[in-house]
Design a protein around this motif. Sequence first.
Motif, PDB file in Angstrom:
ATOM      1  N   LYS A 131       0.828  -1.196   0.000  1.00  0.00           N
ATOM      2  CA  LYS A 131       0.000   0.000   0.000  1.00  0.00           C
ATOM      3  C   LYS A 131       0.869   1.255   0.000  1.00  0.00           C
ATOM      4  CE  LYS A 131      -3.972  -2.016   2.451  1.00  0.00           C
ATOM      5  NZ  LYS A 131      -4.849  -1.896   3.653  1.00  0.00           N
ATOM      6  N   THR A 132       0.271   2.342  -0.457  1.00  0.00           N
ATOM      7  CA  THR A 132       0.969   3.624  -0.419  1.00  0.00           C
ATOM      8  C   THR A 132       1.296   3.972   1.025  1.00  0.00           C
ATOM      9  OG1 THR A 132      -0.295   4.347  -2.351  1.00  0.00           O
ATOM     10  CG2 THR A 132       0.853   6.043  -1.093  1.00  0.00           C
ATOM     11  N   VAL A 133       2.529   4.408   1.277  1.00  0.00           N
ATOM     12  CA  VAL A 133       2.920   4.715   2.648  1.00  0.00           C
ATOM     13  C   VAL A 133       2.118   5.910   3.152  1.00  0.00           C
ATOM     14  CG1 VAL A 133       5.228   3.753   2.375  1.00  0.00           C
ATOM     15  CG2 VAL A 133       4.837   6.163   1.864  1.00  0.00           C
ATOM     16  N   PRO A 134       1.794   5.936   4.461  1.00  0.00           N
ATOM     17  CA  PRO A 134       0.927   6.993   5.002  1.00  0.00           C
ATOM     18  C   PRO A 134       1.449   8.397   4.755  1.00  0.00           C
ATOM     19  CG  PRO A 134       1.163   5.201   6.592  1.00  0.00           C
ATOM     20  CD  PRO A 134       2.118   4.912   5.473  1.00  0.00           C
ATOM     21  N   GLU A 135       2.781   8.571   4.763  1.00  0.00           N
ATOM     22  CA  GLU A 135       3.327   9.909   4.562  1.00  0.00           C
ATOM     23  C   GLU A 135       2.882  10.509   3.235  1.00  0.00           C
ATOM     24  OE1 GLU A 135       6.191   7.708   7.264  1.00  0.00           O
ATOM     25  OE2 GLU A 135       4.986   7.275   5.474  1.00  0.00           O
ATOM     26  N   ILE A 136       2.786   9.667   2.200  1.00  0.00           N
ATOM     27  CA  ILE A 136       2.391  10.160   0.882  1.00  0.00           C
ATOM     28  C   ILE A 136       0.906  10.506   0.861  1.00  0.00           C
ATOM     29  CG2 ILE A 136       2.054   9.472  -1.532  1.00  0.00           C
ATOM     30  CD1 ILE A 136       4.723   8.011  -1.379  1.00  0.00           C
ATOM     31  N   THR A 137       0.066   9.621   1.361  1.00  0.00           N
ATOM     32  CA  THR A 137      -1.379   9.902   1.359  1.00  0.00           C
ATOM     33  C   THR A 137      -1.700  11.129   2.203  1.00  0.00           C
ATOM     34  OG1 THR A 137      -1.728   8.326   3.171  1.00  0.00           O
ATOM     35  CG2 THR A 137      -2.015   7.498   0.940  1.00  0.00           C
ATOM     36  N   GLU A 138      -0.951  11.337   3.289  1.00  0.00           N
ATOM     37  CA  GLU A 138      -1.194  12.515   4.125  1.00  0.00           C
ATOM     38  C   GLU A 138      -0.842  13.798   3.395  1.00  0.00           C
ATOM     39  OE1 GLU A 138       1.060  11.717   7.635  1.00  0.00           O
ATOM     40  OE2 GLU A 138      -0.239  10.063   8.264  1.00  0.00           O
ATOM     41  N   PHE A 139       0.255  13.765   2.611  1.00  0.00           N
ATOM     42  CA  PHE A 139       0.605  14.928   1.799  1.00  0.00           C
ATOM     43  C   PHE A 139      -0.524  15.257   0.832  1.00  0.00           C
ATOM     44  CE2 PHE A 139       5.214  14.819   2.815  1.00  0.00           C
ATOM     45  CZ  PHE A 139       5.441  16.181   2.858  1.00  0.00           C
ATOM     46  N   TYR A 140      -1.043  14.253   0.148  1.00  0.00           N
ATOM     47  CA  TYR A 140      -2.133  14.476  -0.793  1.00  0.00           C
ATOM     48  C   TYR A 140      -3.362  15.028  -0.079  1.00  0.00           C
ATOM     49  CZ  TYR A 140       0.040  12.471  -4.970  1.00  0.00           C
ATOM     50  OH  TYR A 140       0.845  12.263  -6.063  1.00  0.00           O
ATOM     51  N   ASN A 141      -3.675  14.484   1.085  1.00  0.00           N
ATOM     52  CA  ASN A 141      -4.832  14.961   1.852  1.00  0.00           C
ATOM     53  C   ASN A 141      -4.657  16.430   2.248  1.00  0.00           C
ATOM     54  OD1 ASN A 141      -5.791  12.361   1.647  1.00  0.00           O
ATOM     55  ND2 ASN A 141      -5.310  11.798   3.758  1.00  0.00           N
ATOM     56  N   ASP A 142      -3.450  16.787   2.671  1.00  0.00           N
ATOM     57  CA  ASP A 142      -3.187  18.154   3.119  1.00  0.00           C
ATOM     58  C   ASP A 142      -3.404  19.171   2.007  1.00  0.00           C
ATOM     59  OD1 ASP A 142      -2.542  17.213   5.620  1.00  0.00           O
ATOM     60  OD2 ASP A 142      -0.370  17.318   5.335  1.00  0.00           O
ATOM     61  N   TYR A 143      -3.194  18.756   0.749  1.00  0.00           N
ATOM     62  CA  TYR A 143      -3.337  19.667  -0.379  1.00  0.00           C
ATOM     63  C   TYR A 143      -4.708  19.550  -1.060  1.00  0.00           C
ATOM     64  CZ  TYR A 143       1.496  21.229  -0.202  1.00  0.00           C
ATOM     65  OH  TYR A 143       2.680  21.814   0.190  1.00  0.00           O
ATOM     66  N   GLY A 144      -5.641  18.861  -0.388  1.00  0.00           N
ATOM     67  CA  GLY A 144      -6.989  18.753  -0.922  1.00  0.00           C
ATOM     68  C   GLY A 144      -7.156  17.716  -2.007  1.00  0.00           C
ATOM     69  N   TRP A 145      -6.208  16.753  -2.079  1.00  0.00           N
ATOM     70  CA  TRP A 145      -6.263  15.699  -3.082  1.00  0.00           C
ATOM     71  C   TRP A 145      -6.600  14.359  -2.411  1.00  0.00           C
ATOM     72  CZ3 TRP A 145      -4.215  16.082  -8.396  1.00  0.00           C
ATOM     73  CH2 TRP A 145      -3.897  17.395  -8.761  1.00  0.00           C
ATOM     74  N   THR A 146      -7.535  14.375  -1.496  1.00  0.00           N
ATOM     75  CA  THR A 146      -7.867  13.169  -0.738  1.00  0.00           C
ATOM     76  C   THR A 146      -8.217  12.011  -1.670  1.00  0.00           C
ATOM     77  OG1 THR A 146      -8.679  14.498   1.106  1.00  0.00           O
ATOM     78  CG2 THR A 146      -9.392  12.197   1.015  1.00  0.00           C
ATOM     79  N   GLY A 147      -7.551  10.881  -1.460  1.00  0.00           N
ATOM     80  CA  GLY A 147      -7.769   9.690  -2.278  1.00  0.00           C
ATOM     81  C   GLY A 147      -6.873   9.603  -3.490  1.00  0.00           C
ATOM     82  N   GLN A 148      -6.320  10.740  -3.939  1.00  0.00           N
ATOM     83  CA  GLN A 148      -5.507  10.738  -5.151  1.00  0.00           C
ATOM     84  C   GLN A 148      -4.161  10.052  -4.953  1.00  0.00           C
ATOM     85  OE1 GLN A 148      -7.587  11.271  -7.620  1.00  0.00           O
ATOM     86  NE2 GLN A 148      -6.496  12.942  -8.619  1.00  0.00           N
ATOM     87  N   GLY A 149      -3.705   9.966  -3.706  1.00  0.00           N
ATOM     88  CA  GLY A 149      -2.433   9.315  -3.448  1.00  0.00           C
ATOM     89  C   GLY A 149      -2.544   7.823  -3.185  1.00  0.00           C
ATOM     90  N   ASP A 150      -3.780   7.306  -3.144  1.00  0.00           N
ATOM     91  CA  ASP A 150      -3.968   5.895  -2.794  1.00  0.00           C
ATOM     92  C   ASP A 150      -3.356   4.963  -3.838  1.00  0.00           C
ATOM     93  OD1 ASP A 150      -5.315   6.822  -0.610  1.00  0.00           O
ATOM     94  OD2 ASP A 150      -7.329   6.373  -1.375  1.00  0.00           O
TER      95      ASP A 150
END
Length: 268
Positions: A191-210
């Motif tokens: 799975k995508t590591v949490p650090e990457i998904t959190e970055f995407y979430n912080d910039y309003g791209w929730t789910g895009q880093g999955d």
Amino acid sequence: MSLKDILGENDTADFRRLSEIHKDGWGVSLKGFIGDDASHASGDRTYHTTVAAYVDPVFSSLAEAPAQSALWHLRWGSPGIAGIIENQQPFACDGIEFIHNGHIAGADDVNILDNPDFEVDRDIVGSISIHSDSAIFFAVIVGYTRQGMKLSDAILHAVGKMRETYPMSSYNCIVRDDEEMVAVQAGCGGKTVPEITEFYNDYGWTGQGDDYATMRFRDIRDDKDHGLGLLVASSGFRQDADGGWREMGNNTMLIASRRTGRYFLRSL
């Protein structure tokens, strides 16, 4: 065709906005470039900068520049890797060009740059960049081509060699020479590591880093459904199946002839 011709205005804007996260500079290499300057007609153009694409006005002009073939790279640097112009991709060596999405390190998170025992031709690394983990991966590929391998075989051997020491790293890349364009999806399969998904979430791209390690491709076709070319991309902007996008799948190479346009998938 230009990037905007192929993606359309909205998806080109989304691709550019991705540089809010992948903000450590960007680069592009256009082959068969057709620009306003007559000296560039049917020539080549390469551009690198440490400025993020979303604030660089040059992005807009190059996104509208027609070319026969192009490599576009938005850089999100590996931890501890300098944000200097020498580390901006596409890298080039021996007529081969290379872009990579991945961080190459061991289970202890020590980067390959800090492993002097890794077997690679240091002269080739020095001709690319001594400051980049991606440059070492590229140097391994170039080393195999200098032994006489065609590009796709060299990449196959290089991924195998890299995985002997760094099995959990990502080797997603697109590489081009005069004969072939080769795209590789070769992640660790997790799975995508949490650090990457959190970055995407912080910039309003929730789910895009999955699906961060996913690569997709689609045919480029005209209004009469005639084939015009091929597009391969990492995830991060809209790539719907309804738009013709297909997933490559992990541990897969896409090999395209630059002479005929024909392509096929090959397992690693």
